[in-house]
Design a protein around this motif. Structure first.
Motif, PDB file in Angstrom:
ATOM      1  N   GLY A 115      44.261   6.089  16.254  1.00  0.00           N
ATOM      2  CA  GLY A 115      45.259   7.156  16.255  1.00  0.00           C
ATOM      3  C   GLY A 115      45.040   8.215  15.206  1.00  0.00           C
ATOM      4  O   GLY A 115      45.940   8.956  14.868  1.00  0.00           O
ATOM      5  N   LYS A 116      43.817   8.306  14.690  1.00  0.00           N
ATOM      6  CA  LYS A 116      43.543   9.275  13.623  1.00  0.00           C
ATOM      7  C   LYS A 116      43.418  10.714  14.125  1.00  0.00           C
ATOM      8  O   LYS A 116      43.824  11.648  13.460  1.00  0.00           O
ATOM      9  CB  LYS A 116      42.255   8.884  12.872  1.00  0.00           C
ATOM     10  CG  LYS A 116      42.470   7.805  11.840  1.00  0.00           C
ATOM     11  CD  LYS A 116      42.992   8.378  10.527  1.00  0.00           C
ATOM     12  CE  LYS A 116      43.472   7.313   9.546  1.00  0.00           C
ATOM     13  NZ  LYS A 116      42.392   6.391   9.155  1.00  0.00           N
TER      14      LYS A 116
ATOM     15  N   VAL B 266      35.034   9.288  13.042  1.00  0.00           N
ATOM     16  CA  VAL B 266      35.295   8.007  13.696  1.00  0.00           C
ATOM     17  C   VAL B 266      36.311   7.274  12.846  1.00  0.00           C
ATOM     18  O   VAL B 266      36.149   7.143  11.636  1.00  0.00           O
ATOM     19  CB  VAL B 266      34.002   7.189  13.846  1.00  0.00           C
ATOM     20  CG1 VAL B 266      34.291   5.786  14.321  1.00  0.00           C
ATOM     21  CG2 VAL B 266      33.055   7.886  14.806  1.00  0.00           C
TER      22      VAL B 266
ATOM     23  N   ASP C  71      28.309  -2.771  24.656  1.00  0.00           N
ATOM     24  CA  ASP C  71      27.605  -3.794  23.863  1.00  0.00           C
ATOM     25  C   ASP C  71      28.446  -5.034  23.600  1.00  0.00           C
ATOM     26  O   ASP C  71      27.930  -6.085  23.236  1.00  0.00           O
ATOM     27  CB  ASP C  71      27.153  -3.178  22.526  1.00  0.00           C
ATOM     28  CG  ASP C  71      28.314  -2.543  21.769  1.00  0.00           C
ATOM     29  OD1 ASP C  71      28.918  -3.206  20.916  1.00  0.00           O
ATOM     30  OD2 ASP C  71      28.628  -1.361  22.051  1.00  0.00           O
ATOM     31  N   LYS C  72      29.752  -4.933  23.812  1.00  0.00           N
ATOM     32  CA  LYS C  72      30.626  -6.078  23.551  1.00  0.00           C
ATOM     33  C   LYS C  72      30.696  -7.064  24.711  1.00  0.00           C
ATOM     34  O   LYS C  72      31.312  -8.121  24.591  1.00  0.00           O
ATOM     35  CB  LYS C  72      32.046  -5.591  23.248  1.00  0.00           C
ATOM     36  CG  LYS C  72      32.213  -4.949  21.874  1.00  0.00           C
ATOM     37  CD  LYS C  72      33.671  -4.660  21.642  1.00  0.00           C
ATOM     38  CE  LYS C  72      34.000  -4.398  20.186  1.00  0.00           C
ATOM     39  NZ  LYS C  72      35.454  -4.144  20.054  1.00  0.00           N
TER      40      LYS C  72
ATOM     41  N   ARG D 166      42.385   6.524  25.500  1.00  0.00           N
ATOM     42  CA  ARG D 166      43.320   5.965  24.541  1.00  0.00           C
ATOM     43  C   ARG D 166      42.730   5.930  23.134  1.00  0.00           C
ATOM     44  O   ARG D 166      41.522   6.039  22.955  1.00  0.00           O
ATOM     45  CB  ARG D 166      43.804   4.576  24.976  1.00  0.00           C
ATOM     46  CG  ARG D 166      42.723   3.617  25.409  1.00  0.00           C
ATOM     47  CD  ARG D 166      43.316   2.317  25.902  1.00  0.00           C
ATOM     48  NE  ARG D 166      43.611   1.435  24.764  1.00  0.00           N
ATOM     49  CZ  ARG D 166      42.707   0.729  24.110  1.00  0.00           C
ATOM     50  NH1 ARG D 166      41.436   0.785  24.456  1.00  0.00           N
ATOM     51  NH2 ARG D 166      43.054  -0.032  23.111  1.00  0.00           N
ATOM     52  N   SER D 167      43.612   5.799  22.168  1.00  0.00           N
ATOM     53  CA  SER D 167      43.187   5.706  20.781  1.00  0.00           C
ATOM     54  C   SER D 167      42.197   4.568  20.632  1.00  0.00           C
ATOM     55  O   SER D 167      42.390   3.502  21.238  1.00  0.00           O
ATOM     56  CB  SER D 167      44.384   5.402  19.875  1.00  0.00           C
ATOM     57  OG  SER D 167      45.156   6.552  19.747  1.00  0.00           O
ATOM     58  N   ASN D 168      41.174   4.806  19.861  1.00  0.00           N
ATOM     59  CA  ASN D 168      40.221   3.753  19.534  1.00  0.00           C
ATOM     60  C   ASN D 168      39.210   3.437  20.643  1.00  0.00           C
ATOM     61  O   ASN D 168      38.397   2.534  20.502  1.00  0.00           O
ATOM     62  CB  ASN D 168      40.977   2.468  19.130  1.00  0.00           C
ATOM     63  CG  ASN D 168      40.185   1.629  18.163  1.00  0.00           C
ATOM     64  OD1 ASN D 168      39.633   2.157  17.210  1.00  0.00           O
ATOM     65  ND2 ASN D 168      40.121   0.329  18.400  1.00  0.00           N
ATOM     66  N   VAL D 169      39.251   4.184  21.743  1.00  0.00           N
ATOM     67  CA  VAL D 169      38.363   3.864  22.870  1.00  0.00           C
ATOM     68  C   VAL D 169      36.908   4.273  22.583  1.00  0.00           C
ATOM     69  O   VAL D 169      35.975   3.747  23.197  1.00  0.00           O
ATOM     70  CB  VAL D 169      38.880   4.515  24.180  1.00  0.00           C
ATOM     71  CG1 VAL D 169      38.711   6.030  24.166  1.00  0.00           C
ATOM     72  CG2 VAL D 169      38.230   3.923  25.403  1.00  0.00           C
ATOM     73  N   GLY D 170      36.741   5.239  21.636  1.00  0.00           N
ATOM     74  CA  GLY D 170      35.383   5.639  21.275  1.00  0.00           C
ATOM     75  C   GLY D 170      35.040   7.091  21.599  1.00  0.00           C
ATOM     76  O   GLY D 170      33.862   7.422  21.762  1.00  0.00           O
TER      77      GLY D 170
ATOM     78  N   SER E  86      27.368   2.700  25.358  1.00  0.00           N
ATOM     79  CA  SER E  86      27.532   2.078  24.050  1.00  0.00           C
ATOM     80  C   SER E  86      27.033   3.029  22.978  1.00  0.00           C
ATOM     81  O   SER E  86      25.873   3.450  23.010  1.00  0.00           O
ATOM     82  CB  SER E  86      26.739   0.764  23.966  1.00  0.00           C
ATOM     83  OG  SER E  86      26.586   0.393  22.600  1.00  0.00           O
ATOM     84  N   SER E  87      27.905   3.352  22.049  1.00  0.00           N
ATOM     85  CA  SER E  87      27.459   4.237  20.964  1.00  0.00           C
ATOM     86  C   SER E  87      26.613   3.456  19.965  1.00  0.00           C
ATOM     87  O   SER E  87      25.785   4.033  19.263  1.00  0.00           O
ATOM     88  CB  SER E  87      28.653   4.894  20.265  1.00  0.00           C
ATOM     89  OG  SER E  87      29.447   3.934  19.636  1.00  0.00           O
TER      90      SER E  87
ATOM     91  N   SER F  31      33.050   8.713  18.710  1.00  0.00           N
ATOM     92  CA  SER F  31      31.729   8.067  18.670  1.00  0.00           C
ATOM     93  C   SER F  31      30.830   8.581  19.787  1.00  0.00           C
ATOM     94  O   SER F  31      29.626   8.789  19.580  1.00  0.00           O
ATOM     95  CB  SER F  31      31.872   6.544  18.806  1.00  0.00           C
ATOM     96  OG  SER F  31      32.670   6.028  17.774  1.00  0.00           O
TER      97      SER F  31
END
Ligand code: GTP
Ligand code: MG
Length: 197
Positions: free
Chosen positions: A58-59, A53, A146-147, A32-36, A175-176, A39
């Motif tokens: 959605g970029k 990045v 990392d979150k 999904r968008s923003n999942v990484g 984790s990037s 990165s």
């Protein structure tokens, strides 16, 4: 030895005619968008900003192909499930992804990225079911490790490992920010791609 320095952005394909046809094995980055996704590509290739990045989700709206040392391709798929995108456009993007996944014969491995904090979404499940049926090898990469604290991380990973749509596919926490999981993702790529990495 694969020279990671020799990586170039081949093409940002907005239509199927632009997909590369050079018989080099592809590793696909899906999620999904923003999942990484972008990165993860940057981390694997030791780059800061080869793959863009996005600050806003959605970029990436094209399939972006990176050619590594003329021997391996990384395909960065458009992120799916971005709610604020208009319906028509969303349909267009999945048509592009569909065309790529169903027609490309060089796909060696799909990395399905899942945000460990979010877990599997409906779209993730559709992808996993498609991959299971297609027979193409895939791994689940749990992003933004990392979150989470240790307990949360363990719970998130075991939930993925025991999910029937994930099945026997490897699950790799990543984790990037910290570089966690990078070597394991490369190991999985080496398992299926017969180039000396
Ligand atoms: N904390 C943390 N943030 C991350 C990590 N990976 C990516 N991010 C952040 O998440 C956001 C989205 O990252 P991208 O790599 O652009 O995600 P993408 O999947 O390529 O997004 P689209 O191209 O929009 O589909 C950015 O703000 C990143 O800095 C990670 O491992 N940890
Ligand atoms: Mg991206």
């Amino acid at each position: 030895m694969l020279n990671l320095q020799k990586t170039e952005l081949m093409i940002c394909a907005g239509k199927p005619e632009q997909f590369p046809k050079n018989s080099v094995p592809h590793v696909v980055f899906s999620g999904r968008s923003n999942v990484g996704k972008s990165s993860l590509i940057n981390t694997l290739l030791n780059r800061k900003s080869l793959a863009r990045v996005s600050s806003a989700p959605g970029k990436t709206v094209t399939v972006n192909f990176y050619l590594i040392d003329n021997a391996l391709i990384f395909a960065d798929l458009p992120g799916y499930g971005y709610a604020r995108r208009s319906y028509d456009k969303k349909e267009d993007f999945s048509a592009l992804t569909d065309a790529y996944l169903s027609k490309c014969e060089d796909i060696a491995l799909i990395l399905q990225l899942v945000d460990l904090k979010v877990g599997l979404t409906e779209y993730d499940r559709m992808m996993l079911q498609w991959m299971n049926e297609s027979g193409i090898p895939f791994c689940v990469v749990g992003t933004k490790a990392d979150k989470l604290n240790k307990t949360e991380l363990k719970a998130a990973v075991s939930a993925l490992c025991s999910d029937s749509d994930v099945g026997a596919a490897p699950v790799i926490p990543f984790s990037s920010l910290k570089g966690t999981g990078k070597d394991e993702v490369w190991r999985q790529i080496k398992n299926v791609v017969s180039v000396d990495i």
